[in-house]
Design a protein around this motif. Sequence first.
Motif, PDB file in Angstrom:
ATOM      1  N   SER B 195       0.756  -0.987   0.200  1.00  0.00           N
ATOM      2  CA  SER B 195       0.039  -0.009  -0.112  1.00  0.00           C
ATOM      3  C   SER B 195       1.026   1.148  -0.277  1.00  0.00           C
ATOM      4  N   ARG B 196       2.002   1.176   0.590  1.00  0.00           N
ATOM      5  CA  ARG B 196       2.933   2.493   0.606  1.00  0.00           C
ATOM      6  C   ARG B 196       3.556   2.563  -0.913  1.00  0.00           C
ATOM      7  N   VAL B 197       3.837   1.474  -1.481  1.00  0.00           N
ATOM      8  CA  VAL B 197       4.551   1.410  -2.960  1.00  0.00           C
ATOM      9  C   VAL B 197       3.210   2.277  -3.529  1.00  0.00           C
ATOM     10  N   ASP B 198       2.063   1.828  -3.570  1.00  0.00           N
ATOM     11  CA  ASP B 198       0.970   2.469  -4.487  1.00  0.00           C
ATOM     12  C   ASP B 198       0.476   3.820  -3.840  1.00  0.00           C
ATOM     13  N   GLY B 199       1.082   4.305  -2.740  1.00  0.00           N
ATOM     14  CA  GLY B 199       0.849   5.686  -2.271  1.00  0.00           C
ATOM     15  C   GLY B 199      -0.449   5.850  -1.741  1.00  0.00           C
ATOM     16  N   ILE B 200      -1.027   4.733  -1.009  1.00  0.00           N
ATOM     17  CA  ILE B 200      -2.338   4.816  -0.411  1.00  0.00           C
ATOM     18  C   ILE B 200      -2.216   5.299   0.927  1.00  0.00           C
ATOM     19  N   PRO B 201      -2.921   6.274   1.498  1.00  0.00           N
ATOM     20  CA  PRO B 201      -2.571   6.905   2.693  1.00  0.00           C
ATOM     21  C   PRO B 201      -3.114   5.732   3.625  1.00  0.00           C
ATOM     22  N   ARG B 202      -2.469   5.924   5.032  1.00  0.00           N
ATOM     23  CA  ARG B 202      -2.612   4.953   5.960  1.00  0.00           C
ATOM     24  C   ARG B 202      -3.806   4.602   6.361  1.00  0.00           C
ATOM     25  N   TRP B 203      -4.627   5.690   6.638  1.00  0.00           N
ATOM     26  CA  TRP B 203      -6.008   5.520   7.091  1.00  0.00           C
ATOM     27  C   TRP B 203      -6.996   4.815   5.998  1.00  0.00           C
ATOM     28  N   LYS B 204      -6.775   4.989   4.803  1.00  0.00           N
ATOM     29  CA  LYS B 204      -7.453   4.365   3.834  1.00  0.00           C
ATOM     30  C   LYS B 204      -7.045   2.811   3.785  1.00  0.00           C
ATOM     31  N   THR B 205      -5.660   2.577   4.000  1.00  0.00           N
ATOM     32  CA  THR B 205      -5.260   1.058   4.079  1.00  0.00           C
ATOM     33  C   THR B 205      -5.941   0.473   5.484  1.00  0.00           C
ATOM     34  N   TYR B 206      -6.076   1.144   6.431  1.00  0.00           N
ATOM     35  CA  TYR B 206      -6.761   0.451   7.606  1.00  0.00           C
ATOM     36  C   TYR B 206      -8.088   0.184   7.294  1.00  0.00           C
ATOM     37  N   LEU B 207      -8.964   1.224   6.586  1.00  0.00           N
ATOM     38  CA  LEU B 207     -10.176   1.106   6.388  1.00  0.00           C
ATOM     39  C   LEU B 207     -10.346   0.149   5.125  1.00  0.00           C
ATOM     40  N   PHE B 208      -9.930   0.209   4.289  1.00  0.00           N
ATOM     41  CA  PHE B 208     -10.471  -0.478   3.099  1.00  0.00           C
ATOM     42  C   PHE B 208      -9.262  -1.950   3.073  1.00  0.00           C
ATOM     43  N   VAL B 209      -8.564  -2.098   3.488  1.00  0.00           N
ATOM     44  CA  VAL B 209      -7.548  -3.394   3.387  1.00  0.00           C
ATOM     45  C   VAL B 209      -7.554  -4.104   4.552  1.00  0.00           C
TER      46      VAL B 209
END
Lengths: 302, 297
Positions: B195-209
């Motif tokens: 998710s960091r490589v894809d540039g997804i913000p941390r909160w979005k990673t928590y919420l959706f992944v």
Amino acid sequence: MADTTTNTALSGPRGPKPRKRLSRGNIILYSTLFVVCVYYILPLWVMVMTSLKGMPEIRMGNIFAPPVDIEFQPWVKAWAEACTGLNCDGLSRGFGNSVRILIPSVILSIAVASVNGYALINWRFKGSDVFFTILIFGSFIPYQVMLYPIVILLREAGIYGTLWGLVLVHTVFGMPILTLLFRNYFSSIPEELFKAARVDGAGFWGIYFRIMLPMSLPIFVVAIILQVTGIWNDFLFGVVFTKPDLYPMTVQLNNIVNSVQGVKEYNVNMAATLLTGLVPLIVYFVSGKLFVRGIAAGAVKG
Amino acid sequence: MTTASKRPWLLRNINAKIAAMPMIFTTLVVFVGGTAWTVIYSFTNSKLLPRWQFVGLDQYERLWSNNRWLTSVENLALFGVFSLVLTITLGFLLAVLMDQKIRFEDTFRTIMLYPFALSFIVTGLVWQWILNPQFGIQHIVRSLGWETFTFDPLYNPDIVMFGLLIAGLWQGTGFVMCIMLAGLRGIDEDIWKASRVDGIPRWKTYLFVVIPMMRPVFITVLVITTSGIIKLYDLVIAQTSGGPGTASQVPAMYVYDYMFTAQNLGQGLAASTMMLLSVLIVLIPWAYLEFGGRRNG
């Protein structure tokens, strides 16, 4: 699943240490955690402070403020003089009862459950897994559903209202979680060991006492922690299955604090509350991560 | 197995069977037998002692037209919904905070979890004292100058359940946090890298992944918390004794009173059967999800 989550939970954070210590995010993070911790510590603080004040100071002051004159009298009174009904010998009686209930209950429940776990892993018999499944599902049944049938069973056996009746009840209701705990642990002991012992002619009890028991001391400690806090904190079984002269500490505490007669002595009440909470608190702070391991094992039951 | 199979099946593995007698007794007699007994006798008009006189659904009709029972169920529903939503949300948020590779993690965890080691009686009594309007929070805010400040949940029938909720959350959130933290630590580090490589913000990673990946943990927490909430008893006894009036009655108290003090066993049994039913409503779908899908788990 059970083992991996428990172990990773205990191994702490992974990866390199954070580089910047005072970024804005970190300040928000730590101050949030700090506020949360204040909320958690506050009741303990209030308990200790109130229990060390005299009644005049409580009436005038602030419950969060430390005492001006430290008094130990409330503790003495809570321990040795507070009244429940006609007995005025304080919480010491409840403490004694709780200890008398605790020791046989812990020993019996752990002995039974560890043998269960061992039989379930190494000596499966037809239907053993069915019993285990019922046991686990049974742990979700509200106790209220089984209270009266147990009263009848104990009455038939002639031990209703006695110490041993309550010990058996604790053994029965401790069984699901403890059996699960031991079963999971024993399943991680290599089966070759068991087989080698079988080849050498060891039987059911021989293998249990000479191999399984010595190899599983850590899990026995976890089980003891779980049972000591659980049984010490029990209220419902104490009320239902014992008579007033055998009431455990929690029941007596509630009777002292919530009694309607007499002047309320809040400092004595808080000293009594702290005294009752002291045993599980000491177990908790001494055992540290083992306590977490116990409850984590309980959480992934099923 | 090969040598033993000549013996009759009952004697095979006899030591294990003898050793498992307490378990067999517990499961068959206490859990299954006891539950069946309670359900069956809830259809009788037992008073002081169990009596085999079948009255159909009478006890249930009486139960559901009893105001005290209706209040109890309402109270528990209110407490249950708030306590579930809040323990799970707060437990997860705290776990996320704890998962930020922080320093002093052990200290923070020790502090947040210690109430869980305490009994509900102790919890209830401490919060009864803190929420005491004459000395506690209300008194302090008033003495700071806000004279009309009112916060007396334990003496106000409308909000008494929230007074219990504050204490319940204090006791149980640390536990949920620990379970959630274990779940978060179980998430593969590669997910975070990806998710960091894809540039997804941390909160979005928590919420959706992360949250979807932690579904089993959430369900476990849900089941454990719910079955705990239904048993809610000690806390109410200690903190409010069901009062003011009957404003904080809960089903477990109703059961206890009718079984052991009001000498109306049939009512108590019917009420406890309703408690059982509510647990089953949660438990059966969970068991289906958990064990129905993967047979050889």
